[in-house]
Design a protein around this motif. Structure first.
Motif, mmCIF file in Angstrom:
data_model
loop_
_atom_site.group_PDB
_atom_site.id
_atom_site.type_symbol
_atom_site.label_atom_id
_atom_site.label_comp_id
_atom_site.label_asym_id
_atom_site.label_seq_id
_atom_site.Cartn_x
_atom_site.Cartn_y
_atom_site.Cartn_z
ATOM 1 N N GLY A 107 0.817 -1.196 0.000
ATOM 2 C CA GLY A 107 0.000 0.000 0.000
ATOM 3 C C GLY A 107 0.855 1.252 0.000
ATOM 4 O O GLY A 107 2.083 1.191 0.071
ATOM 5 N N ILE A 108 0.192 2.381 -0.076
ATOM 6 C CA ILE A 108 0.886 3.661 -0.053
ATOM 7 C C ILE A 108 1.157 4.079 1.390
ATOM 8 O O ILE A 108 0.237 4.128 2.213
ATOM 9 N N ASP A 109 2.415 4.341 1.698
ATOM 10 C CA ASP A 109 2.765 4.868 3.010
ATOM 11 C C ASP A 109 2.218 6.294 3.109
ATOM 12 O O ASP A 109 2.518 7.125 2.243
ATOM 13 N N PRO A 110 1.395 6.598 4.110
ATOM 14 C CA PRO A 110 0.765 7.923 4.182
ATOM 15 C C PRO A 110 1.762 9.083 4.144
ATOM 16 O O PRO A 110 1.517 10.096 3.497
ATOM 17 N N TRP A 111 2.884 8.940 4.837
ATOM 18 C CA TRP A 111 3.861 10.022 4.913
ATOM 19 C C TRP A 111 4.545 10.236 3.560
ATOM 20 O O TRP A 111 4.631 11.370 3.072
ATOM 21 N N LYS A 112 4.998 9.142 2.941
ATOM 22 C CA LYS A 112 5.649 9.268 1.639
ATOM 23 C C LYS A 112 4.654 9.692 0.564
ATOM 24 O O LYS A 112 4.982 10.473 -0.335
ATOM 25 N N GLY A 113 3.433 9.155 0.665
ATOM 26 C CA GLY A 113 2.402 9.547 -0.291
ATOM 27 C C GLY A 113 2.100 11.035 -0.208
ATOM 28 O O GLY A 113 1.951 11.716 -1.237
ATOM 29 N N PHE A 114 2.021 11.560 1.007
ATOM 30 C CA PHE A 114 1.786 12.989 1.214
ATOM 31 C C PHE A 114 2.908 13.813 0.593
ATOM 32 O O PHE A 114 2.660 14.826 -0.084
ATOM 33 N N GLN A 115 4.153 13.376 0.808
ATOM 34 C CA GLN A 115 5.292 14.127 0.278
ATOM 35 C C GLN A 115 5.271 14.177 -1.246
ATOM 36 O O GLN A 115 5.523 15.227 -1.854
ATOM 37 N N GLU A 116 4.965 13.036 -1.885
ATOM 38 C CA GLU A 116 4.952 13.027 -3.354
ATOM 39 C C GLU A 116 3.850 13.926 -3.905
ATOM 40 O O GLU A 116 4.068 14.665 -4.877
#
Length: 380
Positions: free
Chosen positions: A132-141
């Motif tokens: 799945g998408i890591d919330p923190w990394k997803g937010f950064q991208e």
């Protein structure tokens, strides 16, 4: 004078491993400098020291790595922003370029254009890694993409696949392949080791190494003299355990005596990679997912038979049966069949290797690629 500032932690440093982004930035930076462009590289160091070097007129700023629990990202971003501002005051920057999530915490300077080059980010690889998408990394991208002024994608595949997850928001998008060092990767007078298979890259699941190891059992049955040589840095699971050790403990015992012909050589300097390609009877890169991949055109330039993935950008890189072979990277049997075809058809392989070099020279030469990049920068 145009001034390009690359933001990356991966710029090659002696004694430390680096990935494809580092190799790309070094190659394109040298070419840009030769065209009269000023190039700076800013990134976090492998150590807690601040270092500066100016090799080949490329100005490299390695900043001390911070270790503030929970706030390292903030401290590192603050240091990068401060350094870029100092560089800009002394020599005004035209373009700042970074990878997918690199703009998340950068402060934008008025008059400077900010470009994301899609080397393969967190969203892009989530599918291949079955996570799945890591919330923190997803937010950064997402934050980073929103701040970009323009995008460069390294293949048509990465362009369309990234768009499944992240929006370009109608901003300029150009597909420009990676350049390859045609002086370093060229045919050399060193005899290949008969029936040797060479893999180069990070030793991890998404590179198809496990399936390549499983395929080797079938190859070894048909060609008892076959050997498999794996070059590249190890990958580690979230719990810190080694992917190479997992292969050695779980996959190799199932191969029986064939396991003794598989060799893990660890990381290798990019400068020494050509001699390893030269030793190969066939180069095999059965990746599950790639943006473009540098190893394939590198091997093609050296007139090597290459087995690459039929997925992702494979069909953009290789014309199956003409400049190389494409395989199903999830099928050890198919990987083995393609390798065995190379061993069985020396005359066809020689002709294929000639065509491969011609194709790679045309498509990936630094002169052509840098011209395309400069034209895009200027268009902004």
């Amino acid at each position: 004078m145009m001034h390009i500032c690359f933001v990356t932690d991966e710029y090659p440093k002696e004694g430390f491993p680096h990935g494809g982004i580092g190799s790309f930035v070094k190659t394109i930076a040298k070419e840009l400098v030769q065209r009269g462009v000023r190039v700076s590289v800013v990134g976090i160091n492998y150590t807690q020291n601040r270092e500066y070097e100016s090799a080949d007129d490329i100005h490299v700023f390695r900043l001390p790595r911070r270790h503030l629990k929970g706030f390292a990202w903030w401290a590192n971003a603050r240091t990068i922003n401060k350094t870029i501002a100092e560089i800009h005051r002394q020599n005004p920057i035209t373009v700042v370029e970074t990878a997918e999530l690199g703009l998340a915490f950068l402060n934008k300077i008025k008059g400077v254009k900010y470009v994301i080059r899609t080397h393969g980010g967190h969203h892009f690889f989530s599918e291949a890694e079955n996570r799945g998408i890591d919330p923190w990394k997803g937010f950064q991208e997402k934050r980073s993409f929103a701040k970009a002024d323009a995008f460069i994608t390294v293949s048509e595949y990465v362009k369309t696949h990234t768009a499944k997850y992240l929006s370009y928001k109608g901003k300029p998008v150009e597909t420009i392949n990676y350049p390859v060092n045609i002086d370093l990767f060229r045919p050399i007078s060193k005899a290949a080791v008969d029936k040797s298979i060479v893999f180069a890259g990070t030793v991890c699941e998404k590179k198809g190494v496990r399936q390549l190891v499983q395929a080797f059992e079938h190859v070894k049955e048909a060609f008892p003299a076959a050997t498999l040589h794996i070059y590249g840095r190890d990958w580690f699971f979230p719990d810190g355990s080694s992917y190479v050790k997992m292969l050695q403990d779980r996959e190799l015992p199932a191969l029986g005596p064939a396991a003794a012909s598989i060799f893990f050589h660890g990381p290798i300097s990019h400068l020494h990679l050509p001699e390893k390609y030269a030793e190969a009877h066939v180069c095999a890169f059965p990746s599950h997912m790639e943006t473009q991949g540098l190893v394939v055109p590198e091997a093609m330039l050296m007139k090597k038979a290459v087995v690459f993935s039929a997925l992702g950008p494979g069909p953009e890189t290789i014309v199956d049966g003409q400049t190389g072979l494409l395989c199903n990277p999830h099928s050890p049997e198919d990987i083995a069949q393609k390798i065995q075809w190379v061993f069985d058809n020396p005359d066809e392989v020689d002709a294929m290797a000639e065509r491969a070099r011609t194709s790679a020279l045309t498509k990936y030469s630094p002169d052509r690629i840098v011209g395309l990049n400069l034209a895009f920068y200027k268009s902004l």
